[in-house]
Design an enzyme around this catalytic site. Structure first.
Site, PDB file in Angstrom:
ATOM      1  N   ASN A  32       0.826  -1.209   0.000  1.00  0.00           N
ATOM      2  CA  ASN A  32       0.000   0.000   0.000  1.00  0.00           C
ATOM      3  C   ASN A  32       0.862   1.263   0.000  1.00  0.00           C
ATOM      4  O   ASN A  32       0.358   2.371   0.179  1.00  0.00           O
ATOM      5  CB  ASN A  32      -0.963   0.017   1.206  1.00  0.00           C
ATOM      6  CG  ASN A  32      -0.218   0.146   2.516  1.00  0.00           C
ATOM      7  OD1 ASN A  32       0.994  -0.049   2.572  1.00  0.00           O
ATOM      8  ND2 ASN A  32      -0.930   0.459   3.579  1.00  0.00           N
ATOM      9  N   LEU A  75       5.962  -9.879   4.335  1.00  0.00           N
ATOM     10  CA  LEU A  75       6.927  -8.876   4.789  1.00  0.00           C
ATOM     11  C   LEU A  75       6.265  -7.572   5.233  1.00  0.00           C
ATOM     12  O   LEU A  75       6.915  -6.752   5.884  1.00  0.00           O
ATOM     13  CB  LEU A  75       7.899  -8.530   3.636  1.00  0.00           C
ATOM     14  CG  LEU A  75       9.077  -9.455   3.321  1.00  0.00           C
ATOM     15  CD1 LEU A  75       8.624 -10.838   2.895  1.00  0.00           C
ATOM     16  CD2 LEU A  75       9.944  -8.855   2.221  1.00  0.00           C
ATOM     17  N   TYR A 147       6.062  -2.165  17.613  1.00  0.00           N
ATOM     18  CA  TYR A 147       6.770  -3.027  16.664  1.00  0.00           C
ATOM     19  C   TYR A 147       7.205  -4.332  17.339  1.00  0.00           C
ATOM     20  O   TYR A 147       6.892  -5.419  16.858  1.00  0.00           O
ATOM     21  CB  TYR A 147       7.976  -2.263  16.111  1.00  0.00           C
ATOM     22  CG  TYR A 147       8.667  -2.948  14.954  1.00  0.00           C
ATOM     23  CD1 TYR A 147       8.044  -3.078  13.722  1.00  0.00           C
ATOM     24  CD2 TYR A 147       9.958  -3.453  15.101  1.00  0.00           C
ATOM     25  CE1 TYR A 147       8.688  -3.694  12.663  1.00  0.00           C
ATOM     26  CE2 TYR A 147      10.602  -4.066  14.037  1.00  0.00           C
ATOM     27  CZ  TYR A 147       9.972  -4.187  12.819  1.00  0.00           C
ATOM     28  OH  TYR A 147      10.614  -4.805  11.768  1.00  0.00           O
ATOM     29  N   ARG A 188      16.958   4.810   9.160  1.00  0.00           N
ATOM     30  CA  ARG A 188      17.850   3.771   9.692  1.00  0.00           C
ATOM     31  C   ARG A 188      19.291   4.253   9.656  1.00  0.00           C
ATOM     32  O   ARG A 188      19.671   5.144   8.899  1.00  0.00           O
ATOM     33  CB  ARG A 188      17.740   2.497   8.857  1.00  0.00           C
ATOM     34  CG  ARG A 188      16.457   1.725   9.062  1.00  0.00           C
ATOM     35  CD  ARG A 188      16.633   0.407   8.357  1.00  0.00           C
ATOM     36  NE  ARG A 188      15.509  -0.473   8.535  1.00  0.00           N
ATOM     37  CZ  ARG A 188      14.551  -0.615   7.632  1.00  0.00           C
ATOM     38  NH1 ARG A 188      14.570   0.094   6.523  1.00  0.00           N
ATOM     39  NH2 ARG A 188      13.578  -1.462   7.849  1.00  0.00           N
TER      40      ARG A 188
HETATM   41  N1  UDP Z   1      21.352   5.494  15.049  1.00  0.00           N
HETATM   42  C1  UDP Z   1      22.265   6.546  15.072  1.00  0.00           C
HETATM   43  N2  UDP Z   1      22.126   7.530  14.158  1.00  0.00           N
HETATM   44  C2  UDP Z   1      21.156   7.523  13.195  1.00  0.00           C
HETATM   45  C3  UDP Z   1      20.241   6.454  13.174  1.00  0.00           C
HETATM   46  C4  UDP Z   1      20.361   5.461  14.124  1.00  0.00           C
HETATM   47  O1  UDP Z   1      23.170   6.596  15.919  1.00  0.00           O
HETATM   48  O2  UDP Z   1      21.128   8.466  12.366  1.00  0.00           O
HETATM   49  C5  UDP Z   1      21.529   4.398  16.016  1.00  0.00           C
HETATM   50  C6  UDP Z   1      20.246   3.982  16.749  1.00  0.00           C
HETATM   51  O3  UDP Z   1      20.068   4.747  17.914  1.00  0.00           O
HETATM   52  C7  UDP Z   1      20.540   2.518  17.031  1.00  0.00           C
HETATM   53  C8  UDP Z   1      21.380   2.062  15.850  1.00  0.00           C
HETATM   54  O4  UDP Z   1      21.913   3.255  15.284  1.00  0.00           O
HETATM   55  O5  UDP Z   1      21.287   2.382  18.214  1.00  0.00           O
HETATM   56  C9  UDP Z   1      20.592   1.310  14.796  1.00  0.00           C
HETATM   57  O6  UDP Z   1      19.459   2.085  14.481  1.00  0.00           O
HETATM   58  P1  UDP Z   1      18.435   1.688  13.326  1.00  0.00           P
HETATM   59  O7  UDP Z   1      17.338   2.701  13.377  1.00  0.00           O
HETATM   60  O8  UDP Z   1      19.129   1.518  12.040  1.00  0.00           O
HETATM   61  O9  UDP Z   1      17.901   0.257  13.710  1.00  0.00           O
HETATM   62  P2  UDP Z   1      17.416  -0.442  15.075  1.00  0.00           P
HETATM   63  O10 UDP Z   1      18.396  -1.543  15.250  1.00  0.00           O
HETATM   64  O11 UDP Z   1      17.485   0.517  16.209  1.00  0.00           O
HETATM   65  O12 UDP Z   1      16.044  -0.860  14.792  1.00  0.00           O
END
Ligand code: UDP
Length: 313
Positions: A32, A75, A147, A188
């Site tokens: 979607n 997914l 989540y 991410r």
């Molecule tokens: N993170 C960060 N800077 C960013 C985005 C994420 O330092 O710009 C950190 C976030 O706090 C986490 C890790 O990177 O500790 C992975 O974050 P992501 O959102 O990719 O995935 P998660 O494993 O948290 O779902």
């Protein structure tokens, strides 16, 4: 085979659809575009590909319900923290109501189902590495719970459909994954860092950057999902799919800066609530059951991903 992929336009879905089509299958993609881009599907035309625009929290239409599918890869779900926290209740509904709709479809047509769960079911783990026996350390009412708990409820739903109806079922727990078709704006860490570096901006580290993650390249994940789906044994799992190569967020940032040749510095800001301090998969079960382990190391995977982002940023 005729294969349905929910969330087929998302980051993982696109690579999976492409691989399935390259193996000669017909693919029906349900999406979607809540957290994916229609343009991701640009290369996926032809008579062996069909797009059905549909939100899985709504029951499937009659034409889908009466369709014949051999396999369903489920997914669909917003998956980056900013996206799944945009509407917490919607995320919970996608996981429970959406998964139920997918399981009913699978039951109606006798399809084998693979459900994509997540390493987030382990929450902020107090053991490392995490194997599938570990029950996790999840805050059930925190901002990530829509989540984490959503996926845990969906796993329970899958297991109970498997128990009650003896359906062919596979549950995978996907650890942090990166590669082409990541959305540059989904928040991410890998996409944020690469985009910041390519734009000559400083990289944003949340917290002190000592938290760890273990990053797997998209092609390895797709190999693992297909290998598990191909397993004859009706083994529902759950099975971890991830790369055990663990790295701190600061180390990742430095690697991205060096591979892009950027002059960026590191900017530190607050750590979001309940952000797990470490994450590293134990992948013995995937090795034992279907002989899978990742092949792409972080440096090679990052180089390919940086090339992808150079073409879109
Ligand atoms: N993170 C960060 N800077 C960013 C985005 C994420 O330092 O710009 C950190 C976030 O706090 C986490 C890790 O990177 O500790 C992975 O974050 P992501 O959102 O990719 O995935 P998660 O494993 O948290 O779902």
């Amino acid at each position: 085979m005729r294969i349905l992929v929910t969330g087929g336009a998302g980051f993982i879905g696109v690579s999976l659809c492409k691989r399935l089509m390259s193996e000669g299958h017909n693919v029906v993609c349900v999406d979607n575009f809540y957290s994916s881009l229609k343009s991701n599907l640009d290369g996926l035309n032809g008579d062996r590909f069909e797009l059905v625009e549909h939100d899985i929290i709504e029951p499937f239409t009659e034409s889908i319900m009466s369709g014949q599918f051999d396999r369903i890869y489920h997914l669909a779900c917003p998956a980056s923290p900013p996206r799944y926290q945009k509407d917490h209740i919607y995320t919970l509904r996608v996981n429970f109501e959406g998964t139920r709709n997918v399981l009913e479809l699978a039951r109606a047509c006798g399809a084998k189902v693979l459900f994509t769960s997540t390493s987030e079911v382990y929450g902020d783990p107090d053991v490392s590495p995490q194997n599938e026996e570990y029950c996790g350390n999840v805050n059930p009412h925190g901002i990530r719970s829509c989540y984490d708990e959503g996926k845990r409820a969906a796993e329970s739903l899958c297991m109970n459909y498997w128990r009650r109806y003896d359906m062919p079922m596979r549950i995978v727990r996907i650890f942090n994954t990166y590669g082409s078709f990541m959305d540059k704006d989904d928040g991410r860490v890998v996409s944020n860092f690469i985009v910041q570096a390519l734009r000559g901006k400083n990289l944003t580290i949340y917290g002190d950057g000592k938290q760890t993650r273990s990053f797997q390249y998209i092609d390895d994940l797709v190999d693992g999902m297909i290998a598990y789906m191909n397993l004859d044994e009706n083994f529902p799992g759950p099975v971890n799919l991830g790369n055990p190569d663990e790295i701190t967020v600061v180390e990742l940032a430095k690697k991205v800066i060096s591979l892009t040749g950027a002059a960026s510095q590191l900017n530190f800001s607050d750590l979001p609530q309940d952000d797990p301090m470490r994450r590293k998969p134990d992948i013995s079960l995937a090795k034992e059951k279907f002989g899978w382990e990742p092949e792409v190391n972080l440096e090679d995977g990052l180089k390919k991903t940086i090339e992808y982002f150079r073409s879109i940023v």
